[in-house]
Every structure is written in C-alpha cells, then in structure tokens.
Design an enzyme around this catalytic site. Structure first.
Site, PDB file in Angstrom:
ATOM      1  N   GLY A 303       0.831  -1.196   0.000  1.00 47.71           N
ATOM      2  CA  GLY A 303       0.000   0.000   0.000  1.00 47.71           C
ATOM      3  C   GLY A 303       0.863   1.243   0.000  1.00 47.71           C
ATOM      4  N   GLU A 304       0.359   2.306   0.602  1.00 49.43           N
ATOM      5  CA  GLU A 304       1.058   3.595   0.696  1.00 49.43           C
ATOM      6  C   GLU A 304       1.225   4.286  -0.656  1.00 49.43           C
ATOM      7  OE1 GLU A 304       4.833   3.350   2.675  1.00 49.43           O
ATOM      8  OE2 GLU A 304       4.047   2.165   4.344  1.00 49.43           O
TER       9      GLU A 304
END
Length: 336
Positions: A303-304
């Site tokens: 993610g991120e």
C-alpha cells in the site's frame, strides 16, 4: 487537432508513423493512447505526478481484523511526514511530490506539511453499525474531489493514489463483496500479515458486518462499510475525471476506492490507470471486474501508493512517446 477529432485511431496512426517498427512498444503504446484520450491532448504530459496519500482509521479494528493495532496508522503518518517511509523513498526515486492527508486518523495530528481533511477519529465499527453517516459519506467524497482539484491547480499532470489505515483491507473486502459483487471469501486476504487464527477472526468480523446490512446500492455500500480515506480516494477519482487528469491507482484498497468511484459514476473509469496486480487475495478479481490491465505484477502488498510510484516512470515514458519521438518521414527526409 481539436478534442472532438482526437480518436484512438488518430493516436495509433501517429504511433505507427514513428521511426520504429509499428507496435514494437506493446503496452507502452496502449498506455500512451490512454493518456492522450484522458487528457484530450495529442501530446499528453506526465512530467509532474503528485501522490495523494490519504490516511484514516477504521472502527472495524475493534473486531481484531488487523494483525496491528490502530495506533500504527498515526505512527506511519508521522513517518510519512518525516520522509522516512517506503513511499517517501520511492517518491524521491521517481521524482513524485507527496501530499499526506488526514482523512480520519484516530488521533489529534498537527504538522505544517499535513493536510487536515479529518472527518473524525476513525469510522464506526462496521460490524456493529454503519461505518459512516450519509452526510459524512457525502462530505468525504467532496473533500477527496477537492484534494484532486487542488493538486491539479498546483500543476499536477497526473495523480497517484496511496493510503494508510490499519483495518482498511477489511473495509475494502466488504466493498468488493457488495460492489463486484463476489463471495466474501474471495475478497479476503491476510492484509498486513495475519496468521491462520487472525485470518479466521477477520473472516468472522466481516461475516457479521455483511449480515448486518444487505446494502447493494454503491453510495449506501460505501456508507455501511467504507472508510474515510477510501471515500476520499473515490472522490479524488471523480475530481480528476472532471479535470481530464489521469489517476494511477495503487493496490487492493485503492482499487476498492476505484470500484466505488466507478459504481457511483461509471464514466470516471476512463481516467484510471491501474499500476499493478498486488499479492492481496481478491485484487486480481477486482481488476477483472473493472476490465483493468495492470501495468506491473511484482507481488507487492504494502500500500502507501508504492505500486503507483513504481509505475510512474512507465506513465512518463508513455507520454514522452507521443511528444518526443520523430516520425519515420522526418528521419528519412532529413528534417530533424
């Protein structure tokens, strides 16, 4: 070339006329076509890519759906703002500007570089009650659209989406379950790192949430099961579509936000560029539902926005293909 005359056939004819064998750049050519059609420009631009990283907490964490405590969200936001997270490293490596947005972290945060769009200190527990009210859902979508509008006003040619929120793979799984639609077991994965016992606990919580509400209409599904950061990402896609701006969609959670955005406004699918196929269970199916061909398959599941950042150079290369490459006629005619 007017916008009305800009067609896929015209763009492909330009690509085929370049000083190289037609079709020799495969998917990059397809990506160049997508960019031109999204931006409504014969020579698209992807020089300035901006990552919008939305952070929010989820009441579902009270049910043990994550291997990590909710406090990790706040800690990771601090790490983003310190420039020391994986997303920061990748963003620097590929020359992407990052904006961190507090959509609903369960803590009081203050930092000069943090955008305060906080809807509340985390959503409600979707296993027990609706995660968001109707008014909150409406406002979160609007705030996401406003973030996209602001990024474009600051000069972004392309947006990338990222997220941080402990428990948000559980929320994304519920959204996929209702909006794909798909069997709940096909939407669940290990998230940030469950063992078998943790995954069983997560499944039980998601079953309780799904049994609590039979919502199928997209806005209601988002209200019942979504997160503030997921709703804002869906809104950001809407805002980008209104401004003919491509959006690089990251992994499972960002794709769930894209699914929400498209179910609410089908025409916004045209601006979505899907960065990669993640290792999270359900992501491949969700991409299939969206008729999306991801650019990469690297077994990522962080993610991120990390997958979107890794894909950013491909997007830049595709734009350059239509702006910087000579035609065969120019080469052979000595007009360079």
């Amino acid at each position: 070339m007017t916008e009305s005359a800009l067609t896929e056939a015209y763009i492909r004819a330009r690509l085929d006329a370049q000083a190289r064998p037609p079709g020799s750049l495969g998917r990059i050519e397809d990506l160049a076509v997508e960019l031109a059609l999204i931006q409504k420009r014969a020579t698209p631009c992807a020089d300035r890519i901006a990552l919008l990283l939305f952070a929010g907490d989820h009441g579902l964490t009270q049910e043990g759906v994550s291997a990590y405590p909710a406090e990790v969200t706040q800690a990771m936001v601090a790490t983003f703002l310190a420039g020391r997270a994986t997303a920061n490293a990748f963003a620097r490596a590929v020359g992407v500007q990052t904006t961190v947005i507090d959509a609903g972290v369960a803590a009081d945060l203050s930092h000069p570089d943090l955008v305060d769009a906080k809807m509340g200190r985390g959503t409600r527990n979707a296993a027990r009650e609706p995660a968001m009210t109707v008014d909150e859902t409406t406002l979160a979508l609007a705030r996401g659209a406003a973030q996209a509008t602001a990024a474009v006003a600051r000069g972004a040619d392309v947006l990338a989406l990222g997220e941080m929120g402990i428990g948000n793979t559980a929320s994304a799984a519920l959204l996929m379950h209702r909006l794909a639609p798909a069997a709940l077991d096909d939407c669940m994965g290990v998230g940030a790192g469950h063992d078998a016992a943790g995954l069983a606990k997560k499944r039980a919580a998601l079953v309780r949430a799904a049994e609590r509400s039979d919502a199928v209409e997209p806005f209601e599904v988002l209200s019942q099961f979504g997160g503030y950061e997921i709703a804002m990402m869906a809104g950001a896609i809407h805002g980008a579509a209104d401004r003919n701006t491509p959006v690089i969609v990251d992994g499972f959670i960002c794709t769930a936000a894209a699914l929400v955005a498209v179910r609410l406004r089908p025409e916004t699918r045209r601006v979505c560029l899907f960065a990669h196929r993640s290792a999270e269970a359900g992501h491949a199916r969700m991409l299939q539902v969206l008729d999306a061909r991801p650019l990469l398959d690297l077994n990522l599941r962080l993610g991120e926005g990390t997958g979107a950042l890794v894909a950013a150079p491909l997007v830049r290369a595709a734009a350059a293909l239509l702006s910087d490459v000579a035609s065969l006629d120019d080469v052979m005619g000595g007009r360079l």
